[in-house]
Design a protein around this motif. Structure first.
Motif, PDB file in Angstrom:
ATOM      1  N   PRO A 171       0.696  -1.312   0.303  1.00  0.00           N
ATOM      2  CA  PRO A 171       0.184   0.105   0.431  1.00  0.00           C
ATOM      3  C   PRO A 171       0.961   1.093   0.222  1.00  0.00           C
ATOM      4  O   PRO A 171       0.485   1.941  -0.545  1.00  0.00           O
ATOM      5  CB  PRO A 171      -1.073  -0.461   1.522  1.00  0.00           C
ATOM      6  N   LEU A 172       1.770   1.314   1.020  1.00  0.00           N
ATOM      7  CA  LEU A 172       3.279   2.337   0.605  1.00  0.00           C
ATOM      8  C   LEU A 172       3.471   2.239  -0.976  1.00  0.00           C
ATOM      9  O   LEU A 172       3.075   4.124  -1.166  1.00  0.00           O
ATOM     10  CB  LEU A 172       3.977   2.370   1.860  1.00  0.00           C
ATOM     11  N   LEU A 173       3.772   1.381  -1.268  1.00  0.00           N
ATOM     12  CA  LEU A 173       4.664   1.794  -3.306  1.00  0.00           C
ATOM     13  C   LEU A 173       3.541   2.947  -3.896  1.00  0.00           C
ATOM     14  O   LEU A 173       3.406   3.632  -4.180  1.00  0.00           O
ATOM     15  CB  LEU A 173       4.704   0.482  -3.718  1.00  0.00           C
ATOM     16  N   SER A 174       2.513   2.745  -3.347  1.00  0.00           N
ATOM     17  CA  SER A 174       1.237   3.600  -4.308  1.00  0.00           C
ATOM     18  C   SER A 174       0.982   4.998  -3.860  1.00  0.00           C
ATOM     19  O   SER A 174       0.190   4.957  -5.063  1.00  0.00           O
ATOM     20  CB  SER A 174      -0.078   2.861  -4.627  1.00  0.00           C
ATOM     21  N   VAL A 175       0.619   5.182  -2.609  1.00  0.00           N
ATOM     22  CA  VAL A 175       0.633   6.571  -2.099  1.00  0.00           C
ATOM     23  C   VAL A 175       1.712   7.415  -1.856  1.00  0.00           C
ATOM     24  O   VAL A 175       2.039   8.336  -1.772  1.00  0.00           O
ATOM     25  CB  VAL A 175       0.275   6.424  -0.626  1.00  0.00           C
ATOM     26  N   LEU A 176       3.480   6.977  -1.999  1.00  0.00           N
ATOM     27  CA  LEU A 176       4.481   7.883  -1.279  1.00  0.00           C
ATOM     28  C   LEU A 176       4.572   8.150  -2.946  1.00  0.00           C
ATOM     29  O   LEU A 176       6.046   7.937  -2.876  1.00  0.00           O
ATOM     30  CB  LEU A 176       5.548   6.623  -1.405  1.00  0.00           C
ATOM     31  N   SER A 177       4.011   9.193  -2.658  1.00  0.00           N
ATOM     32  CA  SER A 177       4.246  10.427  -4.373  1.00  0.00           C
ATOM     33  C   SER A 177       5.483  11.508  -4.071  1.00  0.00           C
ATOM     34  O   SER A 177       5.949  11.792  -4.894  1.00  0.00           O
ATOM     35  CB  SER A 177       3.213  10.720  -4.556  1.00  0.00           C
ATOM     36  N   SER A 178       5.621  11.509  -2.653  1.00  0.00           N
ATOM     37  CA  SER A 178       6.953  12.760  -2.650  1.00  0.00           C
ATOM     38  C   SER A 178       7.887  12.373  -1.798  1.00  0.00           C
ATOM     39  O   SER A 178       8.436  13.472  -1.727  1.00  0.00           O
ATOM     40  CB  SER A 178       5.732  13.982  -1.481  1.00  0.00           C
ATOM     41  N   CYS A 179       7.983  10.766  -1.271  1.00  0.00           N
ATOM     42  CA  CYS A 179       8.926  10.536  -0.556  1.00  0.00           C
ATOM     43  C   CYS A 179      10.758  10.661  -1.173  1.00  0.00           C
ATOM     44  O   CYS A 179      10.508  10.625  -2.090  1.00  0.00           O
ATOM     45  CB  CYS A 179       8.722   9.176  -0.312  1.00  0.00           C
ATOM     46  N   THR A 180      11.672  12.158  -0.403  1.00  0.00           N
ATOM     47  CA  THR A 180      13.026  12.123  -0.063  1.00  0.00           C
ATOM     48  C   THR A 180      13.947  11.148   0.703  1.00  0.00           C
ATOM     49  O   THR A 180      14.739  10.963  -0.073  1.00  0.00           O
ATOM     50  CB  THR A 180      13.473  13.961  -0.520  1.00  0.00           C
ATOM     51  N   SER A 181      12.794  11.070   1.194  1.00  0.00           N
ATOM     52  CA  SER A 181      14.211  10.311   2.434  1.00  0.00           C
ATOM     53  C   SER A 181      13.124   8.782   2.602  1.00  0.00           C
ATOM     54  O   SER A 181      11.602   9.125   3.345  1.00  0.00           O
ATOM     55  CB  SER A 181      14.699  11.112   3.587  1.00  0.00           C
TER      56      SER A 181
END
Length: 324
Positions: A102-112
């Motif tokens: 589920p995280l793979l589809s929502v983390l659209s802004s993660c830099t770290s």
């Protein structure tokens, strides 16, 4: 246990570290103002998917179960937000066995992203680079003592190396699936299945590669590989292997096995090979490239076919890389 909080829509930093959480809902990461989430030192095994609390969603209330004590944290008002604004996410020191889908589809802004000290997390999903490249991920921390895919040698080189490795393995996997559906097509019309894993600093052939049984060509040049595992012989469709600029001290005798009868082109240029197997014959391969190795002699079965006909010494020099 955590109390119910009616609204967290303006929250920008959330730390839930050093608790006993075993799961969180993906809705937690989609709070509209949340930028930094710290979940390290818990017992997280999974991130639950959206829609598991349909009745609450129907009433316009999003929930994020923070289980450990069986409590829930209410995290918002009405409306569904599809993407996360989280830029920094720490999930180190937990019990993840896989990267939460589920995280793979929502983390659209993660830099770290910090995934260290998850001893059971041994691989990243092959689609990881697709989502994380678009997100702009620049810092990725993995447990180098546990990670297998990508190999630790790749992981410690940073995000770009991880993305490049996963992209090449994913494309090869896609071709594997396609190959199973086109076996009825004549060989001359089929695709050529090649994998390029050069310049990764690998010390051994990754398990990802050994699972790609449809491969016809493997180019693993410019690494630090010194031997081939026994399971390499199961890659029976190989016709070309290239291990130039590695650290082989012995020519891999596994390449002479009958299961690799399709192998016609072998290149081990600029390694440390000082001798060749006595049962090696140049008739086994169309190309045998060993330039740049400290070879002191060549087995008779390699030299004999060359000396049988006039003018073949030049071929030996080109293929084997010794002075004939």
């Amino acid at each position: 246990s955590l109390p119910a909080i009616p609204s967290l829509v303006s929250l920008s930093y959330l730390s839930l570290s050093s608790n006993s959480l075993s799961q969180v809902a993906v809705e937690l990461f989609t709070l509209p103002s949340l930028i930094h989430v710290d979940l390290h030192d818990n017992k997280l095994r999974e991130v639950t998917k959206r829609g598991e609390n349909d009745k609450r969603w129907a009433r316009g209330v999003r929930t994020a179960p923070l289980s450990g004590e069986g409590t829930e944290m209410e995290v918002g008002g009405g409306g569904e937000k599809e993407k996360s604004m989280v830029e920094v996410l720490g999930i180190s020191e937990n019990a993840l066995r896989e990267f939460p889908p589920p995280l793979l589809s929502v983390l659209s802004s993660c830099t770290s992203l910090d995934l260290r000290s998850n001893p059971h997390l041994v691989s990243l999903p092959l689609s990881f680079d697709v989502e994380m490249v678009s997100a702009g991920l620049r810092k990725l921390h993995l447990d180098l003592s546990a990670i297998i895919s990508p190999p630790a040698e790749v992981a410690k080189r940073g995000c770009k190396a991880v993305f490049r490795y996963l992209r090449r393995i994913r494309r090869a996997n896609k071709r594997e699936v396609e190959a199973k559906d086109t076996t009825h097509i004549p060989a001359r019309y089929r695709k050529y299945f090649k994998l390029d894993i050069t310049h990764f600093g690998l010390v051994s052939l990754p398990a990802d590669v050994l699972q790609l049984r449809q491969l016809q060509c493997v180019d693993a040049s410019k690494n630090r590989i010194s031997e081939l595992p026994p399971s390499f012989a199961e890659m029976s469709r190989l016709d070309t292997v290239i291990f130039d600029h590695n650290t082989f001290a012995v020519f891999p005798s596994i390449l002479l096995e009958a299961r690799l009868a399709a192998l016609k082109s072998v290149s081990f240029r600029f390694n440390r090979i000082a001798s060749l197997p006595l049962d090696l014959s140049i008739r086994q391969f169309d190309v045998l490239a060993l330039e740049g190795n400290p070879l002191a002699s060549v087995p008779p079965r390699v030299v004999a076919p060359v000396e049988a006909r006039k003018g073949k010494k030049r071929v030996l020099r080109r293929r084997v890389g010794t002075k004939a």
